[in-house]
Design a protein around this motif. Structure first.
Motif, PDB file in Angstrom:
ATOM      1  N   VAL A 147       0.967  -1.265   0.019  1.00 48.33           N
ATOM      2  CA  VAL A 147      -0.058  -0.031  -0.058  1.00 48.33           C
ATOM      3  C   VAL A 147       0.899   1.377  -0.064  1.00 48.33           C
ATOM      4  CG1 VAL A 147      -1.730   1.306   1.329  1.00 48.33           C
ATOM      5  CG2 VAL A 147      -1.940  -1.190   1.384  1.00 48.33           C
TER       6      VAL A 147
ATOM      7  N   HIS B 229      -2.203   8.826  -1.413  1.00 48.77           N
ATOM      8  CA  HIS B 229      -3.657   9.305  -1.166  1.00 48.77           C
ATOM      9  C   HIS B 229      -3.787  10.444  -0.083  1.00 48.77           C
ATOM     10  CE1 HIS B 229      -3.691   5.721   1.096  1.00 48.77           C
ATOM     11  NE2 HIS B 229      -4.487   6.488   1.912  1.00 48.77           N
TER      12      HIS B 229
ATOM     13  N   ARG C  62      -8.635  -5.355  -1.022  1.00 49.85           N
ATOM     14  CA  ARG C  62      -7.936  -5.807  -2.290  1.00 49.85           C
ATOM     15  C   ARG C  62      -7.640  -4.561  -2.767  1.00 49.85           C
ATOM     16  NH1 ARG C  62      -8.558 -10.897  -3.496  1.00 49.85           N
ATOM     17  NH2 ARG C  62      -7.983 -10.558  -5.893  1.00 49.85           N
ATOM     18  N   ARG C  63      -6.375  -4.486  -3.556  1.00 48.28           N
ATOM     19  CA  ARG C  63      -6.299  -3.528  -4.477  1.00 48.28           C
ATOM     20  C   ARG C  63      -5.876  -4.229  -5.868  1.00 48.28           C
ATOM     21  NH1 ARG C  63      -0.803  -0.590  -3.231  1.00 48.28           N
ATOM     22  NH2 ARG C  63       0.042  -2.678  -4.091  1.00 48.28           N
TER      23      ARG C  63
ATOM     24  N   ILE D  55      -4.985  -7.653  -0.048  1.00 46.56           N
ATOM     25  CA  ILE D  55      -3.983  -7.181   0.890  1.00 46.56           C
ATOM     26  C   ILE D  55      -4.153  -7.691   2.421  1.00 46.56           C
ATOM     27  CG2 ILE D  55      -3.227  -5.079   1.758  1.00 46.56           C
ATOM     28  CD1 ILE D  55      -3.933  -3.758  -0.740  1.00 46.56           C
TER      29      ILE D  55
ATOM     30  N   ALA E  61      -3.555  -0.894   5.838  1.00 46.13           N
ATOM     31  CA  ALA E  61      -4.728  -1.025   5.007  1.00 46.13           C
ATOM     32  C   ALA E  61      -5.867  -1.074   6.230  1.00 46.13           C
ATOM     33  CB  ALA E  61      -4.940  -2.198   4.311  1.00 46.13           C
TER      34      ALA E  61
ATOM     35  N   ARG F 119      -9.247   3.451  -4.822  1.00 39.71           N
ATOM     36  CA  ARG F 119      -8.025   2.580  -4.838  1.00 39.71           C
ATOM     37  C   ARG F 119      -8.313   1.187  -4.347  1.00 39.71           C
ATOM     38  NH1 ARG F 119      -3.129   5.292  -3.143  1.00 39.71           N
ATOM     39  NH2 ARG F 119      -2.187   3.982  -3.965  1.00 39.71           N
ATOM     40  N   PHE F 120      -9.132   0.937  -3.431  1.00 39.51           N
ATOM     41  CA  PHE F 120      -9.270  -0.411  -2.755  1.00 39.51           C
ATOM     42  C   PHE F 120     -10.769  -1.026  -2.943  1.00 39.51           C
ATOM     43  CE2 PHE F 120      -5.732   2.055  -0.777  1.00 39.51           C
ATOM     44  CZ  PHE F 120      -4.769   0.997  -1.004  1.00 39.51           C
ATOM     45  N   THR F 121     -11.011  -2.119  -2.786  1.00 37.71           N
ATOM     46  CA  THR F 121     -11.942  -2.831  -2.793  1.00 37.71           C
ATOM     47  C   THR F 121     -12.079  -3.375  -1.273  1.00 37.71           C
ATOM     48  OG1 THR F 121     -12.075  -3.302  -5.165  1.00 37.71           O
ATOM     49  CG2 THR F 121     -13.659  -4.434  -3.791  1.00 37.71           C
TER      50      THR F 121
END
Length: 200
Positions: free
Chosen positions: A2, A6, A40-41, A46, A72, A85-87
Motif C-alpha cells: 500500500v 492518497h 483488495r487493491r 492485501i 490497510a 483505490r481499494f475494494t
C-alpha cells in the motif's frame, strides 16, 4: 504494498478546531466490530478476511507480518481507505456506525509519519497519539504503532495509550508480529494476530 500517496503531504499536524471534548466514558459502549473485513487493491488481496470485536476503554494490539495489511486495516478501521483505490468487503462498525463518514466521526487515525515537530521516532509516535486524541474520538488507531521501536520505546507508547484508555478511549496499536517485547505484549489488554493474506 500500500502506498500513502492518497494522503496529504507530511507536515506538522495542526491542533483540531474547537474545544477539546472529553472522550466517552467507560459506560458509553465504545466498540469496534470487524466482520469478514477483506481489502483488495486490483486483483491483489492485501488483508483478511478479519473478524473481531474490541470494546473499550482498553488498549488493543493488532499484529501481523505484512506492513501493507496493517496500514490497510488501520485506514479501514477509521473509514479512511480510499474507495477509488481499494475494494473493501465486510463490515467495520465503530460504536455501531458502519458508513465510512460515520466511522470517521467516531475514530481518529494517528500516523506518526505526518508529524514533523518531533526529532525522533518515539517522539513522533507519542505526538501522533496525542494529536489523534485531541478531537475527542472514542477510538484511536495508531499505525505504525510499535513497529521498529526498542522494548523501552514500546513500553512508552503503551503507557501513553494506557493514559488514553484511562480517559475512556479504545486505543488500537498496530505492529509486526516479530519484534514485540514480551513486556509490551503483557501491557496490552488484548492482542489479535491478523490473518495472513494469500501469497502475492
Amino acid at each position: 504494498m500500500v502506498t500513502t500517496s492518497h494522503c496529504a503531504e507530511p507536515r506538522d499536524l495542526p491542533a483540531p478546531a474547537g474545544p477539546i471534548t472529553p472522550a466517552a466514558s467507560s459506560g458509553s459502549g465504545i466498540s469496534l466490530r470487524v466482520d469478514a473485513l477483506a481489502v483488495r487493491r486490483g486483483h491483489e488481496q492485501i488483508l483478511g478476511p478479519e473478524t473481531f470485536t474490541l470494546t473499550g476503554p482498553a488498549v488493543a494490539l493488532l499484529t501481523g507480518p505484512d506492513p501493507a495489511a496493517r496500514m490497510a486495516l488501520a485506514a479501514a478501521l477509521t473509514g479512511s481507505l480510499p474507495p477509488d483505490r481499494f475494494t473493501v468487503t465486510g463490515t467495520v462498525a465503530a460504536n455501531g456506525r458502519t458508513s465510512p463518514p460515520l466511522v470517521r466521526a467516531a475514530t481518529a487515525l494517528a500516523q506518526s509519519w505526518r508529524v514533523r515537530s518531533a526529532s525522533d521516532e518515539l517522539g513522533r509516535r507519542l505526538a501522533a497519539l496525542d494529536w489523534a486524541a485531541r478531537d475527542g474520538a472514542g477510538i484511536v488507531v495508531a499505525c505504525p504503532g510499535l513497529d521498529g521501536l526498542t522494548a523501552g520505546e514500546q513500553l512508552d507508547v503503551l503507557a501513553a495509550a494506557r493514559g488514553l484508555a484511562r480517559q475512556g478511549r479504545l486505543v488500537v496499536l498496530t505492529s509486526g508480529a516479530a519484534g514485540i517485547a514480551a513486556e509490551a505484549l503483557a501491557e496490552a489488554d488484548v492482542t489479535i494476530l491478523l490473518t495472513a493474506a494469500a501469497p502475492r
